[in-house]
Design a protein around this motif. Sequence first.
Motif, PDB file in Angstrom:
ATOM      1  N   MET A  82     -36.955  30.801   6.915  1.00 37.56           N
ATOM      2  CA  MET A  82     -35.508  30.406   6.984  1.00 37.56           C
ATOM      3  C   MET A  82     -35.363  30.638   8.341  1.00 37.56           C
ATOM      4  O   MET A  82     -35.486  31.748   9.054  1.00 37.56           O
ATOM      5  CB  MET A  82     -34.756  31.465   6.023  1.00 37.56           C
ATOM      6  N   ASN A  83     -34.604  29.539   8.888  1.00 34.20           N
ATOM      7  CA  ASN A  83     -34.040  29.709  10.337  1.00 34.20           C
ATOM      8  C   ASN A  83     -32.577  30.118  10.287  1.00 34.20           C
ATOM      9  O   ASN A  83     -31.870  30.309   9.445  1.00 34.20           O
ATOM     10  CB  ASN A  83     -34.342  28.097  11.049  1.00 34.20           C
ATOM     11  N   LYS A  84     -31.885  30.201  11.590  1.00 30.58           N
ATOM     12  CA  LYS A  84     -30.699  30.768  11.671  1.00 30.58           C
ATOM     13  C   LYS A  84     -29.565  29.797  11.137  1.00 30.58           C
ATOM     14  O   LYS A  84     -28.557  30.319  10.315  1.00 30.58           O
ATOM     15  CB  LYS A  84     -30.469  30.937  13.325  1.00 30.58           C
ATOM     16  N   THR A  85     -29.845  28.506  11.124  1.00 29.68           N
ATOM     17  CA  THR A  85     -29.089  27.610  10.506  1.00 29.68           C
ATOM     18  C   THR A  85     -28.954  27.720   9.060  1.00 29.68           C
ATOM     19  O   THR A  85     -27.854  27.723   8.447  1.00 29.68           O
ATOM     20  CB  THR A  85     -29.225  26.087  10.996  1.00 29.68           C
ATOM     21  N   GLU A  86     -30.010  27.900   8.260  1.00 26.00           N
ATOM     22  CA  GLU A  86     -29.973  28.062   6.965  1.00 26.00           C
ATOM     23  C   GLU A  86     -29.524  29.164   6.450  1.00 26.00           C
ATOM     24  O   GLU A  86     -28.545  29.257   5.548  1.00 26.00           O
ATOM     25  CB  GLU A  86     -31.364  27.763   6.368  1.00 26.00           C
ATOM     26  N   THR A  93     -27.176  30.966   8.169  1.00 23.22           N
ATOM     27  CA  THR A  93     -25.750  31.041   8.351  1.00 23.22           C
ATOM     28  C   THR A  93     -25.012  30.145   7.311  1.00 23.22           C
ATOM     29  O   THR A  93     -23.958  30.647   6.630  1.00 23.22           O
ATOM     30  CB  THR A  93     -25.377  30.273   9.720  1.00 23.22           C
ATOM     31  N   GLN A 137     -21.094  30.834  11.428  1.00 28.38           N
ATOM     32  CA  GLN A 137     -21.823  30.622  12.952  1.00 28.38           C
ATOM     33  C   GLN A 137     -21.172  31.578  14.034  1.00 28.38           C
ATOM     34  O   GLN A 137     -21.764  32.378  14.841  1.00 28.38           O
ATOM     35  CB  GLN A 137     -21.709  29.270  13.285  1.00 28.38           C
ATOM     36  N   GLU A 181     -24.810  39.165  16.974  1.00 30.30           N
ATOM     37  CA  GLU A 181     -25.960  39.092  17.780  1.00 30.30           C
ATOM     38  C   GLU A 181     -25.471  39.418  19.240  1.00 30.30           C
ATOM     39  O   GLU A 181     -26.260  40.321  19.801  1.00 30.30           O
ATOM     40  CB  GLU A 181     -26.698  37.886  18.026  1.00 30.30           C
TER      41      GLU A 181
END
Length: 97
Positions: A1-5, A7, A22, A29
């Motif tokens: 899973m990436n950051k966009t998913e 979020t 976001q 972070e």
Amino acid sequence: MNKTEFTKKLASRLSVSVKEAQRFMNVYEETLGEVVLDEGYMVCQGFGTYTLWQQTERMGRNPKTGVNVLIPARNSIKFKPGKELLEMLNRQKKVKW
């Protein structure tokens, strides 16, 4: 899973817009980085501990050319999971690799 998913999933769970999730992620972070840099560590009780780690200067090798190169010292971060996170991860179904 990436950051966009991630979020999008976070936004759904918090019942907020993706844009707000976001913003939260970006602030989290940035703040985490500042705290670890200033204090040397940050503890999230039950989740884990982020610790500043200073890598020393060392010799490395360029894999394409085989030439030795000096890798400069730099800051990095280590994460040690907390007891509750480990318990949650280990009570889930076993993943077959």
